[in-house]
Motif scaffolding. Structure first.
Motif, short mmCIF file in Angstrom:
data_model
loop_
_atom_site.label_atom_id
_atom_site.label_comp_id
_atom_site.label_asym_id
_atom_site.label_seq_id
_atom_site.Cartn_x
_atom_site.Cartn_y
_atom_site.Cartn_z
N VAL A 181 -11.63 62.84 -11.94
CA VAL A 181 -11.81 64.20 -11.43
C VAL A 181 -11.21 65.22 -12.38
O VAL A 181 -11.79 66.28 -12.63
N ALA A 182 -10.01 64.90 -12.92
CA ALA A 182 -9.37 65.83 -13.86
C ALA A 182 -10.22 66.01 -15.12
O ALA A 182 -10.36 67.14 -15.62
N GLU A 183 -10.80 64.93 -15.61
CA GLU A 183 -11.66 65.04 -16.80
C GLU A 183 -12.93 65.83 -16.48
O GLU A 183 -13.38 66.65 -17.30
N ASN A 184 -13.50 65.61 -15.29
CA ASN A 184 -14.69 66.36 -14.91
C ASN A 184 -14.39 67.86 -14.78
O ASN A 184 -15.18 68.70 -15.21
N GLN A 185 -13.25 68.18 -14.18
CA GLN A 185 -12.87 69.59 -14.05
C GLN A 185 -12.64 70.21 -15.42
O GLN A 185 -13.03 71.36 -15.67
N TYR A 186 -12.03 69.48 -16.32
CA TYR A 186 -11.80 69.99 -17.68
C TYR A 186 -13.13 70.26 -18.37
O TYR A 186 -13.30 71.27 -19.07
N TYR A 187 -14.09 69.38 -18.16
CA TYR A 187 -15.40 69.54 -18.80
C TYR A 187 -16.13 70.77 -18.24
O TYR A 187 -16.71 71.56 -19.00
N ILE A 188 -16.09 70.94 -16.92
CA ILE A 188 -16.76 72.09 -16.31
C ILE A 188 -16.09 73.39 -16.75
O ILE A 188 -16.76 74.41 -16.99
N LYS A 189 -14.76 73.38 -16.86
CA LYS A 189 -14.06 74.57 -17.34
C LYS A 189 -14.49 74.92 -18.77
O LYS A 189 -14.63 76.10 -19.11
#
Length: 859
Positions: free
Chosen positions: A267-275
């Motif tokens: 989830v943290a990696e996905n959020q970083y990617y979307i940001k």
């Protein structure tokens, strides 16, 4: 069953079950006999404590056990009196008790044998009990199997008189028997395993009953109490089930823990990617850069700015590179649909912030203007003006396509926009600002009239910048020499802009002047105040212009030579006079235009600036000012080699006999070019100034209305400052409480006098509003009127600025973008300060909630 230590193992051969049970029964009987002998030794010790019992009898009346100990009443005294006699028969009683216990254990052995017979058909590990215990119990012990045994540790527990001695529960027993539970309200012990993990058909024992086990005297005996219960078959099965349950729970918890950590990491990696995607779009939107390319396929060398920047980040960031390489094509989140969703989400966050500020401010004005984009669509720009945190804001809201341009359709668009964003426009809309088009300013059927029907306080303000522009336009139209002058400036710009002439123009400037060469400015059809720059450049470089025209006029190129001679022949004394005059007049007008276009200027300040310009023009209309300007004209002609010889006046034309008795105010179809000081003053100088003064008085006549007079009464620099009858004009227009307002005006004057020595006194309506801001609860009505005064629109310049962004966003190559994408990009571009201050964590949460297709887990 096989016994290993204190644990029974299952899965024993079927033929040995009965034999093992019988042997266990014999062992239990022998254990009871040995326990009897231990009881005899205990009696001997009790006789040694007989004297202590006598002392306890005296204190029995003072002992109370709070519901946990045995209550001592009158019968206890009789029992203690007979204690001595009972001690003599202790041995006999113990013998009888031993026999009874042996009989009880024999009966228990028979019951175990019967249960073993029923269990022979299914020799397997016990099944776990339900999560909720089917055994009753007090409220302060465990309720479900997922809890742990309740084992309170205290220095002392309630003591109970048992067997002639005060006995109690002990914390040390938890170490020997970890399955023990203790209830403080019942002063009893329970078995956690049997209560939650016993089989449904298991008989109820004292350790699973509601009252629990309280015989502390025999609790630690080898063949009774805790030890006897620990050897029971039901307890062994329950312990086995409890152990298996704990092992499974530990295994599951560790597995779930690993899975949870992996999920959090993902989830943290996905959020970083979307940001990262959002930051790229924010950067390109605020810089008005196209995101998409012509071909965005994998093998394309030019994918567009968005994908190229994402690939560049992937080269330096392993998380982004992992997403781009490992995910499927539909999980990269780089399509135009996802881009539109991200842009819309970001723009919505910006607009919600603006709407929240407007609702906090309460009173606001709407400014609307329209223009055509490259697709020839009429784009309406919506801007809100409001007072928030001591500052006046003009915030862009959105673009809307106007399908129809009649008053009804445009007014419906405005009202729908306000309703869509949840604004209370019927009471809080205090102003509306448009340009001077007839469909907008119509007093009976125009947009402003239709909006005022639903919002009674929406005072219409004609854009002051447009009014100033119309003043100059009408002046030029009224004076023939002024129109000829600007036509010659435009023709001169076109001629100098030619490639051959332009090179010569630059060379001549480098020879004659220091510093970088200047360019002539094209004249604007809508912003006449900007023509000041064109007049300034021509005036400063007029000697170079004359020299270039003379050189080209003497060349062999017929077309250029003829055109140069024609322009050169018109650069005379009259041209120089108009150049000096309009540079001075337009310079003053440009200053006013720039001030009017400011977002923070209020209407009172605008009225002051307009009046100041009127006074300046009136001062110019004097012989002294004209003499000074004429001297400047002659100096310019001398520097530029322009002939200043004043020709003799020609013989006046004879008028026809039909007009001899009439007064002739105009020429008879012939225009006389001014060629001397008197004719220039009479035919150019005075007419230009008179027309400008007259047009300003006509165009800005609404400054004398009641609302404008009331606003001036809130201006500390006005002679009518806080004059009651003048302020009430504004109060009546906006339904204020006049009784409260009168008291507030009196108190405001006293407050200003008291604060005069502490800090600088306010000089404008805006400063006065900021002065009242800390006391807005006290001066409610006065502060409300001040807010209305500062939020009334002055110009529609903010809409004009949004059109500049529109032309940068929707270009010829980007003309096919959707209206939602255009509006979102415009909001992010125009409100770039708010855009860069967005909280991307909130954006990720909002995007995850709004995004329907779950390809990346973001929460």
């Amino acid at each position: 069953m096989k016994r290993k230590g204190g644990i029974y193992t299952f899965f024993t051969p079927k033929t040995k079950v009965t034999k093992i049970v019988n042997e266990l029964s014999k062992t239990d009987v022998q254990g009871e006999v040995e326990g009897e002998r231990a009881d005899e030794n205990e009696v001997e010790r009790e006789r040694a404590d007989e004297n202590e019992v006598e002392r306890e009898r005296k204190d029995i009346e003072r002992e109370r056990h709070d519901g946990h100990e045995m209550e001592v009443d009158a019968e206890d005294e009789d029992e203690l009196e007979a204690e001595g006699e009972e001690q003599k028969d202790v041995k006999v009683d113990q013998d009888e008790q031993g026999q009874e216990e042996v009989g009880e254990h024999m009966e228990e052995g028979d019951q175990r044998e019967m249960r073993q017979d029923s269990e022979r058909q299914r020799i397997r590990p016990p099944e776990p009990a339900p999560a909720t215990s089917n055994r009753g119990g007090p409220p302060d012990v465990s309720k479900t199997r997922f809890e742990t045994p309740v084992q309170p540790k205290r220095e002392s527990f309630p003591k109970t008189l048992q067997g002639g001695a005060r006995r109690s529960f002990r914390s040390e027993w938890y170490q020997t028997h970890p399955w023990l539970e203790y209830s403080q309200c019942k002063d009893a012990a329970y078995c956690f395993a049997c209560r939650h993990f016993s089989l449904p058909d298991t008989p109820k024992t004292v350790f699973t009953s509601f009252d629990g086990y309280r015989n502390w005297k025999k609790a630690t005996m080898k063949d009774s109490g805790f030890a006897s219960h620990a050897r029971s078959e039901a307890h062994i099965n329950a312990m086995f089930a409890w152990t298996e349950n704990k092992r499974n729970m530990d295994k599951n918890s560790s597995m779930f823990g690993v899975m949870d950590e992996q999920k959090k990491k993902q989830v943290a990696e996905n959020q970083y990617y979307i940001k990262a995607l959002a930051e790229i779009l924010i950067l390109t939107a605020t810089e008005n850069t196209a995101q998409r390319g012509h071909r965005e396929s994998v093998d394309s060398e030019k994918k567009g700015v968005f994908l190229s920047m994402l690939d560049l980040l992937g080269n330096h960031n392993p998380i982004i590179r992992k997403r781009l390489e490992q995910h499927a094509k539909n999980a990269k989140y780089t399509s135009k649909t996802i881009q539109n969703e991200i842009l819309e989400c970001l723009a919505t966050m910006v607009k919600e912030e603006i709407i929240q500020e407007v609702k906090t401010s309460k009173h606001f004005s709407v400014i609307v203007d329209e223009t055509k984009d490259v697709q020839k669509k009429e784009q309406m720009s919506f801007v809100l003006r409001y007072y928030y945190n001591g500052v006046v804001h003009e915030s862009f809201l959105e673009f809307e396509v106007a399908e129809h341009l009649d008053a009804s359709a445009l007014s419906d668009k405005i009202i729908q926009c306000l309703e869509k964003h949840g604004l209370e426009y019927k009471e809080n809309l205090v102003g509306q600002g448009y340009d001077g088009a007839a469909v907008m300013r119509g007093a009976h059927a125009g947009v402003q009239a239709k909006v005022k029907q639903v919002a009674k306080h929406a005072f219409y303000v004609h854009c002051s910048a447009h009014c100033l522009n119309l003043v100059i336009v009408d002046t030029v139209k009224s004076v023939a020499d002024a129109g000829t002058f600007f036509s010659l400036l435009e023709r001169l710009y076109v001629f100098i802009s030619g490639s051959y002439v332009h090179n010569k123009w630059l060379e001549v400037q480098r020879e004659m002047f220091d510093g970088p060469p200047r360019e002539l400015q094209q004249l604007s059809d809508t912003r006449w105040a900007c023509r000041h720059i064109a007049c300034r450049n021509v005036m400063d470089r007029l000697p170079a212009i004359v020299q270039v025209l003379e050189e080209i006029a003497s060349e062999n190129h017929p077309q250029r030579a003829v055109e140069a001679r024609g322009i050169l022949a018109q650069i005379d004394l009259n041209f120089a006079g108009c150049l000096v005059l309009f540079r001075k007049v337009l310079s003053d007008s440009k200053f006013l235009s720039d001030m009017l276009q400011s977002k923070t200027v209020d209407y009172a300040k605008a009225v002051e600036l307009i009046e100041a310009l009127k006074e300046t023009l009136v001062n110019y209309r004097s012989h002294t000012s004209f003499d000074e300007m004429w001297t400047e004209i002659l100096d310019l002609c001398e520097q530029s080699n322009i002939d200043t010889t004043q020709r003799k006046a020609k013989r006046p034309r004879q008028t026809t006999k039909l007009l001899q008795d009439c007064v002739i105010n105009s020429t008879l179809g012939q225009h006389v070019v001014p060629d001397n000081k008197h004719t220039f003053c009479a035919s150019v100088y005075y007419p230009v100034l008179d027309n400008m003064i007259g047009e300003m008085g006509r165009r800005f006549s609404d400054t004398n209305c009641n609302i404008m007079q009331g606003i001036q009464a809130l201006n500390p620099s006005s002679p009518t400052f806080l004059r009651e009858e003048t302020v009430l004009l504004l109060a009546d227009a906006y339904d204020s409480n006049t009784d409260d307002l009168k008291h507030e005006l009196h108190q405001a004057k006293r407050l200003l006098n008291r604060k005069k020595g502490e800090k600088e006194s306010p000089t404008t309506v805006m400063e006065f509003t900021q002065f009242l801001d800390p006391y807005q609860e006290v001066f409610y009505e006065l502060f409300r009127l001040c807010k209305i005064a500062v939020v009334l629109p002055v110009t529609s310049a903010s809409c004009e600025r949004s059109f500049s962004s529109l032309r940068l966003i929707k270009t010829y190559l980007r003309s096919t973008m959707t209206e939602k994408r255009l509006s979102s990009l415009a909001v992010l571009s125009i409100e770039w300060k708010r855009t860069k201050a967005l909280d991307l964590d909130k954006f990720v949460k909002r995007f995850a909630e709004q995004h329907g297709n779950r390809r990346l887990q973001l929460l």
